[in-house]
Design an enzyme around this catalytic site. Structure first.
Site, PDB file in Angstrom:
ATOM      1  N   GLN A  37       0.871  -1.175   0.000  1.00 24.82           N
ATOM      2  CA  GLN A  37       0.000   0.000   0.000  1.00 24.82           C
ATOM      3  C   GLN A  37       0.907   1.224   0.000  1.00 24.82           C
ATOM      4  OE1 GLN A  37      -2.551   0.289   3.451  1.00 24.82           O
ATOM      5  NE2 GLN A  37      -3.951   1.688   2.440  1.00 24.82           N
ATOM      6  N   HIS A  74      -7.469   2.773  -0.568  1.00 20.04           N
ATOM      7  CA  HIS A  74      -7.762   3.070  -1.966  1.00 20.04           C
ATOM      8  C   HIS A  74      -7.963   1.757  -2.717  1.00 20.04           C
ATOM      9  CE1 HIS A  74      -3.343   2.901  -1.629  1.00 20.04           C
ATOM     10  NE2 HIS A  74      -3.306   2.499  -2.897  1.00 20.04           N
TER      11      HIS A  74
END
Length: 140
Positions: free
Chosen positions: A90, A96
């Site tokens: 990430q 997201h």
């Protein structure tokens, strides 16, 4: 702001937005797997999916669902790849979801993701516009 995605949500960081409402903001990834690779983020800062409040999960993923359909419809893609990393891989510690247009024999194999760039800002703006148009409610 410490979080680049919070800065995008606030309008302090430029991005090619394709969706912006009370639940989420979706914008083109700056280093897309393929043109039309979109990131969908919750409006409020939550690091991982586990951190997303239960009341926000449904509204947020409805936006992910809409963006996925728009990517396919707006770009003529045969399908889409939808994924989120939690902590590992990430790159930005703000939840997201990646929505990536897919086509047969597009070269994406497993989790080997060769990243590219848009040729120029005009090309990125054109693709963002196509996705915004695909997200617009159907008239009828």
């Amino acid at each position: 702001m410490d979080c680049v995605f919070c800065a995008v949500v606030a309008g302090a960081e430029p991005a090619h937005r394709v969706l912006d409402d009370e639940a989420a903001v979706a914008f083109l990834d700056r280093r897309p797997l393929f043109p039309g690779h979109v990131l969908v983020v919750p409006r409020d800062h939550h690091r991982t999916l586990a951190d997303l409040p239960p009341a926000v999960v449904g509204p947020f993923f409805l936006r992910v669902q809409r963006v996925s359909a728009a990517v396919e419809r707006g770009l003529g893609a045969a399908g889409s790849f939808v994924a989120a990393n939690n902590r590992i891989s990430q790159s930005v510690p703000h939840l997201h979801v990646h929505v990536v247009p897919r086509n047969p024999k597009d070269g994406l194999r497993g989790f080997f993701w060769p990243r590219g760039t848009y040729p120029d800002e005009a090309d990125a703006a054109r693709i963002a516009e196509r996705l915004r148009a695909a997200l617009a409610p159907a008239e009828g």
